[in-house]
Design a protein around this motif. Structure first.
Motif, PDB file in Angstrom:
ATOM      1  N   THR A 146      56.173  31.287  41.792  1.00 39.14           N
ATOM      2  CA  THR A 146      56.686  32.541  41.231  1.00 39.14           C
ATOM      3  C   THR A 146      56.529  32.602  39.718  1.00 39.14           C
ATOM      4  OG1 THR A 146      58.928  31.640  41.011  1.00 39.14           O
ATOM      5  CG2 THR A 146      58.373  32.745  43.078  1.00 39.14           C
ATOM      6  N   ARG A 147      56.334  31.450  39.083  1.00 37.60           N
ATOM      7  CA  ARG A 147      56.233  31.409  37.624  1.00 37.60           C
ATOM      8  C   ARG A 147      54.797  31.335  37.127  1.00 37.60           C
ATOM      9  NH1 ARG A 147      60.360  27.918  38.952  1.00 37.60           N
ATOM     10  NH2 ARG A 147      59.115  26.056  38.537  1.00 37.60           N
ATOM     11  N   LEU A 148      53.833  31.403  38.048  1.00 39.14           N
ATOM     12  CA  LEU A 148      52.441  31.259  37.642  1.00 39.14           C
ATOM     13  C   LEU A 148      51.734  32.588  37.403  1.00 39.14           C
ATOM     14  CD1 LEU A 148      51.429  28.162  39.733  1.00 39.14           C
ATOM     15  CD2 LEU A 148      51.120  28.423  37.271  1.00 39.14           C
ATOM     16  N   GLY A 149      52.407  33.699  37.674  1.00 44.62           N
ATOM     17  CA  GLY A 149      51.849  35.003  37.333  1.00 44.62           C
ATOM     18  C   GLY A 149      50.452  35.205  37.886  1.00 44.62           C
ATOM     19  N   ARG A 150      49.533  35.569  37.009  1.00 46.93           N
ATOM     20  CA  ARG A 150      48.176  35.899  37.435  1.00 46.93           C
ATOM     21  C   ARG A 150      47.348  34.676  37.795  1.00 46.93           C
ATOM     22  NH1 ARG A 150      43.406  36.684  33.339  1.00 46.93           N
ATOM     23  NH2 ARG A 150      42.530  36.062  35.314  1.00 46.93           N
ATOM     24  N   TRP A 151      47.907  33.479  37.642  1.00 49.00           N
ATOM     25  CA  TRP A 151      47.108  32.279  37.858  1.00 49.00           C
ATOM     26  C   TRP A 151      47.213  31.722  39.263  1.00 49.00           C
ATOM     27  CZ3 TRP A 151      43.834  32.565  34.245  1.00 49.00           C
ATOM     28  CH2 TRP A 151      44.196  33.034  32.984  1.00 49.00           C
ATOM     29  N   LEU A 152      47.970  32.391  40.146  1.00 48.65           N
ATOM     30  CA  LEU A 152      48.022  31.969  41.540  1.00 48.65           C
ATOM     31  C   LEU A 152      48.422  33.162  42.393  1.00 48.65           C
ATOM     32  CD1 LEU A 152      47.705  29.540  43.468  1.00 48.65           C
ATOM     33  CD2 LEU A 152      50.160  29.153  43.246  1.00 48.65           C
ATOM     34  N   GLY A 153      47.528  33.565  43.298  1.00 47.57           N
ATOM     35  CA  GLY A 153      47.830  34.642  44.234  1.00 47.57           C
ATOM     36  C   GLY A 153      47.859  36.020  43.630  1.00 47.57           C
ATOM     37  N   ALA A 154      47.200  36.210  42.499  1.00 44.90           N
ATOM     38  CA  ALA A 154      47.197  37.521  41.850  1.00 44.90           C
ATOM     39  C   ALA A 154      45.966  38.320  42.287  1.00 44.90           C
ATOM     40  CB  ALA A 154      47.237  37.344  40.334  1.00 44.90           C
ATOM     41  N   GLY A 155      45.596  39.315  41.487  1.00 40.77           N
ATOM     42  CA  GLY A 155      44.524  40.221  41.887  1.00 40.77           C
ATOM     43  C   GLY A 155      43.174  39.554  42.012  1.00 40.77           C
ATOM     44  N   GLU A 156      42.897  38.567  41.149  1.00 40.65           N
ATOM     45  CA  GLU A 156      41.651  37.829  41.217  1.00 40.65           C
ATOM     46  C   GLU A 156      41.968  36.335  41.219  1.00 40.65           C
ATOM     47  OE1 GLU A 156      38.079  39.913  39.207  1.00 40.65           O
ATOM     48  OE2 GLU A 156      39.750  40.122  37.819  1.00 40.65           O
ATOM     49  N   SER A 157      41.112  35.561  41.868  1.00 41.92           N
ATOM     50  CA  SER A 157      41.427  34.153  42.049  1.00 41.92           C
ATOM     51  C   SER A 157      41.225  33.359  40.761  1.00 41.92           C
ATOM     52  CB  SER A 157      40.566  33.552  43.164  1.00 41.92           C
ATOM     53  OG  SER A 157      39.191  33.657  42.852  1.00 41.92           O
ATOM     54  N   SER A 158      41.995  32.300  40.640  1.00 42.92           N
ATOM     55  CA  SER A 158      41.862  31.333  39.564  1.00 42.92           C
ATOM     56  C   SER A 158      41.442  30.000  40.177  1.00 42.92           C
ATOM     57  CB  SER A 158      43.199  31.157  38.835  1.00 42.92           C
ATOM     58  OG  SER A 158      44.098  30.409  39.642  1.00 42.92           O
ATOM     59  N   ILE A 159      41.278  28.986  39.326  1.00 41.85           N
ATOM     60  CA  ILE A 159      40.946  27.675  39.873  1.00 41.85           C
ATOM     61  C   ILE A 159      42.082  27.127  40.737  1.00 41.85           C
ATOM     62  CG2 ILE A 159      39.207  27.040  38.173  1.00 41.85           C
ATOM     63  CD1 ILE A 159      41.309  25.469  36.657  1.00 41.85           C
ATOM     64  N   LEU A 160      43.310  27.574  40.503  1.00 42.68           N
ATOM     65  CA  LEU A 160      44.405  27.120  41.354  1.00 42.68           C
ATOM     66  C   LEU A 160      44.266  27.687  42.761  1.00 42.68           C
ATOM     67  CD1 LEU A 160      47.473  27.390  38.938  1.00 42.68           C
ATOM     68  CD2 LEU A 160      45.940  25.451  39.320  1.00 42.68           C
ATOM     69  N   ASP A 161      43.907  28.954  42.888  1.00 34.14           N
ATOM     70  CA  ASP A 161      43.660  29.545  44.209  1.00 34.14           C
ATOM     71  C   ASP A 161      42.510  28.829  44.903  1.00 34.14           C
ATOM     72  OD1 ASP A 161      45.430  32.072  44.215  1.00 34.14           O
ATOM     73  OD2 ASP A 161      44.318  32.299  42.347  1.00 34.14           O
ATOM     74  N   CYS A 162      41.436  28.589  44.149  1.00 38.52           N
ATOM     75  CA  CYS A 162      40.241  27.961  44.733  1.00 38.52           C
ATOM     76  C   CYS A 162      40.525  26.555  45.234  1.00 38.52           C
ATOM     77  CB  CYS A 162      39.110  27.928  43.705  1.00 38.52           C
ATOM     78  SG  CYS A 162      38.468  29.556  43.246  1.00 38.52           S
ATOM     79  N   TYR A 163      41.454  25.865  44.591  1.00 33.83           N
ATOM     80  CA  TYR A 163      41.794  24.506  45.001  1.00 33.83           C
ATOM     81  C   TYR A 163      42.836  24.512  46.114  1.00 33.83           C
ATOM     82  CZ  TYR A 163      41.857  19.441  43.974  1.00 33.83           C
ATOM     83  OH  TYR A 163      41.712  18.071  44.018  1.00 33.83           O
ATOM     84  N   LEU A 164      43.884  25.310  45.957  1.00 38.11           N
ATOM     85  CA  LEU A 164      44.990  25.271  46.910  1.00 38.11           C
ATOM     86  C   LEU A 164      44.608  25.794  48.288  1.00 38.11           C
ATOM     87  CD1 LEU A 164      47.977  24.972  47.726  1.00 38.11           C
ATOM     88  CD2 LEU A 164      48.330  27.290  46.807  1.00 38.11           C
ATOM     89  N   CYS A 165      43.961  26.944  48.365  1.00 37.87           N
ATOM     90  CA  CYS A 165      43.778  27.601  49.670  1.00 37.87           C
ATOM     91  C   CYS A 165      42.968  26.765  50.650  1.00 37.87           C
ATOM     92  CB  CYS A 165      43.197  28.994  49.472  1.00 37.87           C
ATOM     93  SG  CYS A 165      44.411  30.140  48.754  1.00 37.87           S
ATOM     94  N   PRO A 166      41.890  26.086  50.242  1.00 37.43           N
ATOM     95  CA  PRO A 166      41.253  25.183  51.203  1.00 37.43           C
ATOM     96  C   PRO A 166      42.186  24.084  51.698  1.00 37.43           C
ATOM     97  CG  PRO A 166      39.716  25.710  49.456  1.00 37.43           C
ATOM     98  CD  PRO A 166      41.051  26.275  49.039  1.00 37.43           C
ATOM     99  N   MET A 167      43.067  23.570  50.845  1.00 36.56           N
ATOM    100  CA  MET A 167      43.982  22.521  51.306  1.00 36.56           C
ATOM    101  C   MET A 167      44.968  23.064  52.328  1.00 36.56           C
ATOM    102  SD  MET A 167      44.627  19.797  48.243  1.00 36.56           S
ATOM    103  CE  MET A 167      45.014  20.869  46.864  1.00 36.56           C
ATOM    104  N   LEU A 168      45.433  24.293  52.146  1.00 36.76           N
ATOM    105  CA  LEU A 168      46.295  24.910  53.161  1.00 36.76           C
ATOM    106  C   LEU A 168      45.541  25.061  54.477  1.00 36.76           C
ATOM    107  CD1 LEU A 168      48.046  27.678  51.013  1.00 36.76           C
ATOM    108  CD2 LEU A 168      48.936  25.408  51.623  1.00 36.76           C
ATOM    109  N   ARG A 169      44.281  25.406  54.385  1.00 39.73           N
ATOM    110  CA  ARG A 169      43.427  25.509  55.577  1.00 39.73           C
ATOM    111  C   ARG A 169      43.343  24.171  56.308  1.00 39.73           C
ATOM    112  NH1 ARG A 169      38.936  27.770  57.947  1.00 39.73           N
ATOM    113  NH2 ARG A 169      37.383  26.262  58.641  1.00 39.73           N
ATOM    114  N   TRP A 170      43.047  23.110  55.568  1.00 38.10           N
ATOM    115  CA  TRP A 170      42.861  21.796  56.199  1.00 38.10           C
ATOM    116  C   TRP A 170      44.137  21.303  56.870  1.00 38.10           C
ATOM    117  CZ3 TRP A 170      40.705  20.072  50.871  1.00 38.10           C
ATOM    118  CH2 TRP A 170      39.460  20.683  50.661  1.00 38.10           C
ATOM    119  N   LEU A 171      45.274  21.578  56.250  1.00 39.26           N
ATOM    120  CA  LEU A 171      46.539  21.153  56.861  1.00 39.26           C
ATOM    121  C   LEU A 171      46.746  21.789  58.234  1.00 39.26           C
ATOM    122  CD1 LEU A 171      48.854  21.197  53.730  1.00 39.26           C
ATOM    123  CD2 LEU A 171      48.431  19.213  55.202  1.00 39.26           C
TER     124      LEU A 171
END
Length: 231
Positions: A146-171
Motif C-alpha cells: 500500500t505504500r509503494l504507490g506507482r511502483w507496484l500494481g499501478a497503471g504501468e509495470s515497474s521492476i517490482l511487478d516484473c519480479y513479483l508476478c512470476p513468483m506468485l505464478r510459480w507458487l
C-alpha cells in the motif's frame, strides 16, 4: 554494439527479465537454455554465467546475471520509468523491496521447489516450514504494498511487478502436483496486482513467447512453450 541477448528457459526467472525488456521497449534476442539437456551446466553457458543459473543477459558491457541485478541495470540504463531515479524520494523504498524480492522471497521459493538440494533425507519438515515462511513473507508484502504507490500494481509495470508476478505464478504451480497449499486469494492486494499484470501488453507478448496461458499471474496454468522446457 552487440544487441541485448537474454539467455532464458520458459517460465524460469528469465521471465522477469523478459517482461522488463518488453516493458522498456528494448530490442533483444533470446537464446534458449535447454533444461532437459542441462545446458545450464555446460561450458558454453557457464562462460556467460559461471553460476549456471538462469537468466543471464549479454550486453555490450559484458554479461550480467542475478535477476535483481539485471532488472536494476535495465531500469537504470534503458527504462527510467521502470524504477525511481537516483534522486527520487521513493528510490530507497523501491530498492529495499527489490532486494527483498531477490534476497528473501526468491531464495525461499528455491528452497520450496528444490528442497533436496538443501537437506538430505526427509524433506517434509523443510517444505512445511518454508511454506509457513513464504506465507509470512507475503503477509508482509501485502501490507507493505500500500505504500509503494506507482511502483507496484499501478497503471504501468515497474521492476517490482516484473519480479513479483512470476513468483506468485510459480507458487501456484510448482512443484507440479504439490502446490495446492497456496491460494493467492488469501492476499487480495497481491491478487489484484497479479490481475493487473495479466492485462499488460508486455505480459501478452511474454505469454505468446513462453506459452503461459490467458491469465498467467492471477490464475495460472502450466506452460506450453513453443520451445524448451520449464522443468
Amino acid at each position: 554494439m552487440i544487441p541485448l541477448r537474454l539467455h532464458y528457459a520458459p517460465d524460469n526467472a528469465s521471465l522477469c527479465v523478459r517482461l522488463a525488456l518488453l516493458r522498456a521497449g528494448v530490442p533483444f534476442e533470446t537464446v534458449l537454455v535447454d533444461r532437459r539437456s542441462r545446458a545450464q551446466d555446460g561450458a558454453a553457458y557457464r562462460a556467460v554465467n559461471p553460476n549456471g543459473l538462469i537468466p543471464a543477459l549479454e550486453t555490450s558491457d559484458g554479461p550480467i546475471w542475478e535477476t535483481g541485478a539485471i532488472l536494476l541495470w535495465l531500469a537504470d540504463r534503458h527504462g527510467a520509468d521502470l524504477v525511481s531515479g537516483p534522486d527520487h524520494p521513493d528510490r530507497g523504498a523501491v530498492l529495499a523491496w527489490l532486494f527483498w524480492l531477490s534476497n528473501t522471497l526468491h531464495p525461499a521459493l528455491r528452497m520450496l521447489f528444490y528442497p533436496e538440494r538443501h537437506v538430505t533425507g526427509d524433506t517434509g519438515p523443510l517444505v512445511a516450514r518454508t511454506r509457513e515462511r513464504v506465507a509470512a513473507m507475503l503477509d508482509i508484502l501485502e501490507e507493505g504494498s500500500t505504500r509503494l504507490g506507482r511502483w507496484l500494481g499501478a497503471g504501468e509495470s515497474s521492476i517490482l511487478d516484473c519480479y513479483l508476478c512470476p513468483m506468485l505464478r510459480w507458487l501456484a504451480l510448482y512443484p507440479v502436483g504439490d502446490a495446492a497449499w497456496f491460494d493467492l486469494a488469501r492476499w487480495p492486494r497481491l491478487h489484484d496486482i497479479a490481475r493487473r499484470m495479466d492485462d499488460r501488453p508486455e505480459t501478452r507478448a511474454a505469454t505468446a513467447a513462453e506459452g503461459l496461458g490467458p491469465t498467467p499471474f492471477s490464475a495460472p496454468s502450466l506452460p506450453n512453450p513453443p520451445e524448451g522446457s520449464a522443468l
